[in-house]
Design an enzyme around this catalytic site. Structure first.
Site, PDB file in Angstrom:
ATOM      1  N   HIS A 125       0.812  -1.223   0.000  1.00 25.40           N
ATOM      2  CA  HIS A 125       0.000   0.000   0.000  1.00 25.40           C
ATOM      3  C   HIS A 125       0.847   1.275   0.000  1.00 25.40           C
ATOM      4  CE1 HIS A 125      -3.675  -2.208   0.350  1.00 25.40           C
ATOM      5  NE2 HIS A 125      -3.377  -2.711   1.541  1.00 25.40           N
ATOM      6  N   ASP A 162      -2.647 -10.590  -2.485  1.00 27.48           N
ATOM      7  CA  ASP A 162      -3.248 -10.057  -1.264  1.00 27.48           C
ATOM      8  C   ASP A 162      -4.693  -9.650  -1.589  1.00 27.48           C
ATOM      9  OD1 ASP A 162      -2.176  -8.646   1.563  1.00 27.48           O
ATOM     10  OD2 ASP A 162      -3.917  -7.651   0.678  1.00 27.48           O
ATOM     11  N   HIS A 164      -6.324  -7.180  -0.711  1.00 29.90           N
ATOM     12  CA  HIS A 164      -6.440  -5.740  -0.950  1.00 29.90           C
ATOM     13  C   HIS A 164      -5.630  -5.364  -2.185  1.00 29.90           C
ATOM     14  CE1 HIS A 164      -6.983  -6.316   3.446  1.00 29.90           C
ATOM     15  NE2 HIS A 164      -7.988  -5.486   3.243  1.00 29.90           N
ATOM     16  N   ASP A 245      -4.726 -12.793   3.116  1.00 26.87           N
ATOM     17  CA  ASP A 245      -5.997 -12.336   3.692  1.00 26.87           C
ATOM     18  C   ASP A 245      -7.198 -12.600   2.784  1.00 26.87           C
ATOM     19  OD1 ASP A 245      -4.837 -10.502   2.001  1.00 26.87           O
ATOM     20  OD2 ASP A 245      -4.877  -8.821   3.408  1.00 26.87           O
TER      21      ASP A 245
END
Ligand SMILES: [Zn+2]
Length: 308
Positions: A125, A162, A164, A245
């Site tokens: 991120h 991931d 996200h 995740d």
């Protein structure tokens, strides 16, 4: 040829506020999962401290200095609502970069067939000039640039599974055709980016997944979008932004993968690395917040890497 594992006790000393999902226990859970005779042949190496100058491969120096200045002498400093610094965060972040870069060195020198890096804080991120989403610096982006600048790689692919979207990695390579960024992620979900229409200069491949989907949609996204993009691009190195995740147990998202899916995806990327990059494959831990889901998934991932 062996699979190498980098980790370091300093990663446990990057502290987050009580109740925060991105916590040191994540690495303890991974350590326990890999403390099994099935992983006896894993080449375990303590991660080296990174070379600070390599952070500038992905982030401007004034941003790097601003993160360093915010590191508190005690307690916590808040970068945003999700992202905090503790006194040892700088050293942990630098050692996460050190491990990612060392992993690249290993696969180019032939010291390892492939490498898994179990580090914190995560990186995907972190944009050029913004630390966010539990991430300070973009480990995968720095490692990709390290491969290009210091090992002569022309094309590097980063595959991010991931749950996200890796807005940071996309931001850093948005207009750079020498790096392919492919991401599967839940949408809508934090950070809000990652639509199919976001394609950079043709080097960004986003494969968003709707909430409450699972194995079928994930594998289809890989087969129809990620793997063909890798075949077209023919990278000299594949880096995995390996967040776990998207596991069905994870509390931060609603994608229902199991460890079998991570095993499968790892195998697909190993096959791609065999076709294009002389097997060079580096996997960097990103998210994964259910300790059991994370432990099972990492065990499946690393055991597949060891079958290379
Ligand atoms: Zn994540």
């Amino acid at each position: 040829m062996t699979t190498r594992l980098y980790t370091h006790p300093i990663y446990l000393e990057h502290l987050t506020t009580p109740g925060h999902p991105e916590r040191p226990d994540r690495l303890r859970a991974i350590e326990r999962a890999l403390d099994d005779e099935a992983f006896e042949m894993l080449d375990r190496v303590e991660a080296p401290t990174g070379d600070e100058r390599t952070i500038a491969y992905a982030h401007p120096e004034n941003f790097v200095e601003s993160v360093r200045r915010q590191v508190p002498a005690e307690g916590f400093a808040r970068i945003d609502g999700d992202t905090t610094l503790s006194p040892k965060s700088w050293q942990a972040a630098l050692t996460a970069i050190g491990a990612a870069n060392a992993a690249v060195d290993d696969v180019f020198s032939g010291r390892a067939a492939n490498v898994f890096v179990a580090s914190r804080p995560p990186g995907h991120h972190a944009e050029k000039t913004t630390a966010m989403g539990f991430c300070l610096f973009n480990n995968a982006a720095i490692a990709a640039r390290h491969a290009q600048r210091d090992h002569g790689a022309e094309r590097v692919a980063i595959v991010d599974w991931d749950v996200h979207h890796g807005n940071g990695t996309q931001d850093i390579f948005w207009d750079d055709p020498s790096v392919l960024y492919c991401s599967t992620h839940q949408m809508p979900l934090f950070p809000g980016t990652g639509a199919k229409s976001e394609t950079g200069v043709g080097n960004i491949v986003n494969a968003p997944l709707a909430p409450d989907t699972g194995s079928d949609h994930f594998r289809e996204a890989f087969r129809s979008r990620v793997l063909p993009a890798l075949d077209r691009f023919a990278p000299d190195l594949i880096i995995i932004s390996a967040g776990f995740d998207a596991h069905h147990r994870d509390p931060l998202a609603e994608i229902n993968l199991t460890e079998a899916d991570f095993d499968w995806a790892t195998g697909q990327l190993m096959d791609s690395a065999a076709r294009h990059s002389s097997n060079r494959l580096v996997s960097l831990l990103e998210g994964g917040y259910d300790l059991h889901g994370l432990a099972f998934s990492v065990a499946a991932h690393v055991s597949r890497l060891m079958k290379g």
